[in-house]
Scaffold this motif. Sequence first.
Motif, PDB file in Angstrom:
ATOM      1  N   PRO A  52       4.975   5.753  -5.639  1.00  0.00           N
ATOM      2  CA  PRO A  52       5.684   4.997  -6.675  1.00  0.00           C
ATOM      3  C   PRO A  52       7.113   5.499  -6.884  1.00  0.00           C
ATOM      4  O   PRO A  52       7.334   6.711  -7.026  1.00  0.00           O
ATOM      5  N   ARG A  80       2.428   1.776  -3.340  1.00  0.00           N
ATOM      6  CA  ARG A  80       1.400   2.224  -4.297  1.00  0.00           C
ATOM      7  C   ARG A  80       1.148   3.733  -4.125  1.00  0.00           C
ATOM      8  O   ARG A  80       0.910   4.438  -5.108  1.00  0.00           O
ATOM      9  N   GLN A  81       1.218   4.200  -2.898  1.00  0.00           N
ATOM     10  CA  GLN A  81       1.018   5.628  -2.634  1.00  0.00           C
ATOM     11  C   GLN A  81       2.229   6.464  -3.068  1.00  0.00           C
ATOM     12  O   GLN A  81       2.093   7.631  -3.421  1.00  0.00           O
ATOM     13  N   VAL A 127       3.597  -2.897  -8.083  1.00  0.00           N
ATOM     14  CA  VAL A 127       4.076  -1.611  -7.586  1.00  0.00           C
ATOM     15  C   VAL A 127       5.522  -1.416  -8.044  1.00  0.00           C
ATOM     16  O   VAL A 127       6.164  -2.345  -8.543  1.00  0.00           O
ATOM     17  N   ASP A 146       0.837  -1.212   0.000  1.00  0.00           N
ATOM     18  CA  ASP A 146       0.000   0.000   0.000  1.00  0.00           C
ATOM     19  C   ASP A 146       0.866   1.255   0.000  1.00  0.00           C
ATOM     20  O   ASP A 146       0.568   2.234  -0.707  1.00  0.00           O
TER      21      ASP A 146
END
Length: 327
Positions: A153, A150-151, A180, A147
Amino acid sequence: MHSTRISRFLRSSGLLALLMTCSLAGAQSWPDKPIRMVVPFPAGGATDVVARLIAQEASSQLGQQIVVENKSGAGGTIGAGEAARAAPDGYTILLTTSSTHAISPHLFKSLPYDPASFTPIAHLADAASILLVTPSLPANSVQELIDLARQKPDELNYASSGNGTIPHLTCASFLARAGVSMTHVPYRGTGPGLNDLIAGNIQVLCDSLPTGLPHVRSGKARALAVTGPERSPLAPELPTVAESGLPGYSSVTWFGLYGPAGLPQDIAVKLNEVFTKSVHQPDVTKRLRDLGIEPAKAGSPRQFADMVSADSERWGRIITESNITIQ
């Protein structure tokens, strides 16, 4: 004329029987001198330690000494090439890893050997890695790391021991499976990368269990999971990556035994039996597990070949998709 043909047949049959008898006698007398085991990596490394540990037990079973010779260089390809050119008489064998047979063929434009120019003998053991993060990173699980990546990159950095090495590919396959991206920072070995992880300069690293665990237990690094298909006896409290949010993920370094192409099948089968038995001796198994290495299940040379083929296909796909090259 008829009797002449019969006479010729009997003579040729006798010659064939003699040849078969000599061949059988030769196979039964093997080995009658020491066996050379080529290890294509430096002395003192994980592959060398595994080779010497198993060779000692196998020597006692065969009744002949197995002499380990380290022929390192070029990611293991120099030693593998030398073993490939040896006579297929059972007196030169190669103990190697995923690097030479499943990874290097996809990284190097040319190799001093054809990966198919070997006789597969036995799958001996597997070593999983441990997924580490720096303690200051706000990620306490695999899913939280995904997560976070993903926030942000490419904002997180992951270390490896160099382009195309197993630590690099292990992390690259993790990122590909998770969908990711992070920034790869190659080092000259995992030691400097681990130091930077502890210092907070690097956020992620896939390391060996024996190397990483002491830092985890001292609080200098945080472990999220192990990369193998099963939990490790060294850290049974750690989940696998697969059970932590990425079903089907597995990345291990395998250790296996090969002979040159053309090795007689009876010798290959005998070596398979001896080395499989050796790796499952209780004291050998314990010492391997203390190193974070799990003995492989018993299997035939054909099963070993099929496993390597599937592993090579997987790594080839990761290398292509992640655009990994040797610089």
